[in-house]
Design an enzyme around this catalytic site. Structure first.
Site, PDB file in Angstrom:
ATOM      1  N   ASP A 257       0.912  -1.186  -0.044  1.00  0.00           N
ATOM      2  CA  ASP A 257      -0.049   0.012  -0.077  1.00  0.00           C
ATOM      3  C   ASP A 257       0.929   1.247   0.054  1.00  0.00           C
ATOM      4  O   ASP A 257       2.083   1.208   0.184  1.00  0.00           O
ATOM      5  CB  ASP A 257      -0.964   0.043   1.225  1.00  0.00           C
ATOM      6  CG  ASP A 257      -0.494  -0.070   2.514  1.00  0.00           C
ATOM      7  OD1 ASP A 257      -1.054  -0.364   3.524  1.00  0.00           O
ATOM      8  OD2 ASP A 257       0.961  -0.067   2.738  1.00  0.00           O
TER       9      ASP A 257
ATOM     10  N   TYR B 133       2.920   4.747   0.846  1.00  0.00           N
ATOM     11  CA  TYR B 133       3.656   5.066   2.133  1.00  0.00           C
ATOM     12  C   TYR B 133       2.867   5.804   2.929  1.00  0.00           C
ATOM     13  O   TYR B 133       2.086   6.800   2.485  1.00  0.00           O
ATOM     14  CB  TYR B 133       4.911   5.928   1.486  1.00  0.00           C
ATOM     15  CG  TYR B 133       6.140   5.143   0.825  1.00  0.00           C
ATOM     16  CD1 TYR B 133       6.775   4.271   1.332  1.00  0.00           C
ATOM     17  CD2 TYR B 133       6.240   5.674  -0.446  1.00  0.00           C
ATOM     18  CE1 TYR B 133       7.789   3.559   0.606  1.00  0.00           C
ATOM     19  CE2 TYR B 133       7.278   5.091  -1.159  1.00  0.00           C
ATOM     20  CZ  TYR B 133       7.997   4.197  -0.636  1.00  0.00           C
ATOM     21  OH  TYR B 133       9.078   3.533  -1.347  1.00  0.00           O
TER      22      TYR B 133
END
Length: 227
Positions: A69, A71
């Site tokens: 996913d 940062y």
């Protein structure tokens, strides 16, 4: 309904129509709006959520790299897996990616954070979830993104001569979706400092990708920016 495709290259629309027509993308967007109304900070910014699908068209696609996913720190996520804006500190996983590129291609270069030049060459930098809450990795893994990105992965697998780079256990769970024997699937541990030494270093995925593309009469990827 067409506003749901905002930020994506038009070539993706035919491959996402069924998902959109079921209302699944609207459900995700409604959940994001609800979280924003609850004063949750979400990354990347709204205008960059679909950036991977903006810079890499379906027609131009050659390589798929699947991340977890975005940062979850401020000013890092730019809509492309593993990439950060050019003015940001390079994250540890991306540093290790650079080290492997340098070793694999036997070339030294100045490390870089912005991977948009990969995307423009046909490398789809796709996170499994396209948004995340600040400071909470995997926080949006259950709001519907997984089905959305699985739809994209299955659509790309219908093309021929595509390379899929699956780094880490999360990405390798997507291998079950890949059934086209005309494509190449390469797996390695995640480039995170916690696991890169277990086989990401030395995997030679970058040279193997280009060899496959060349064998299939496609232009290779310039992994290193031209000076």
């Amino acid at each position: 309904m067409t506003t749901l495709y905002f930020g994506m290259h038009p070539s993706w629309k035919p491959h996402l129509e069924t998902f959109v027509e079921k209302g699944s993308l609207q459900i995700i967007k409604s959940k994001l709006i609800e979280l924003v109304n609850l004063k949750k900070t979400i990354f990347p910014p709204a205008e960059k959520i679909f950036r991977a699908l903006e810079l890499t068209s379906f027609d131009n696609l050659k390589v798929v790299i699947i991340g977890q996913d975005p940062y979850h720190g401020p000013n890092q996520a730019d809509g492309l897996a593993f990439s950060v804006s050019s003015n940001q500190k390079i994250p540890p996983s991306l540093l290790n990616i650079h080290k492997e590129i340098s070793s694999d291609l036997d070339e030294s270069f100045n490390y870089f954070g912005d991977l948009s030049f990969w995307a423009k060459q046909g490398v789809l930098l796709l996170n499994s979830s396209l948004t995340v809450e600040q400071g909470k990795p995997k926080s949006h893994s259950d709001i519907g993104w997984q089905k959305f990105t699985n739809t994209i992965i299955q659509a790309t697998d219908k093309k021929n001569s595509i390379v899929f780079l699956l780094w880490g256990a999360d990405a390798q769970q997507k291998k079950i979706l890949l059934r086209n024997k005309n494509n190449l699937v390469l797996c390695a541990p995640h480039p995170s400092p916690l696991s890169a030494h277990r086989g990401f270093f030395g995997c030679q995925h970058f040279s193997k990708t280009n060899a496959f593309l060349q064998d299939n009469n496609q232009e290779i990827i310039n992994w290193i920016p031209k000076s």
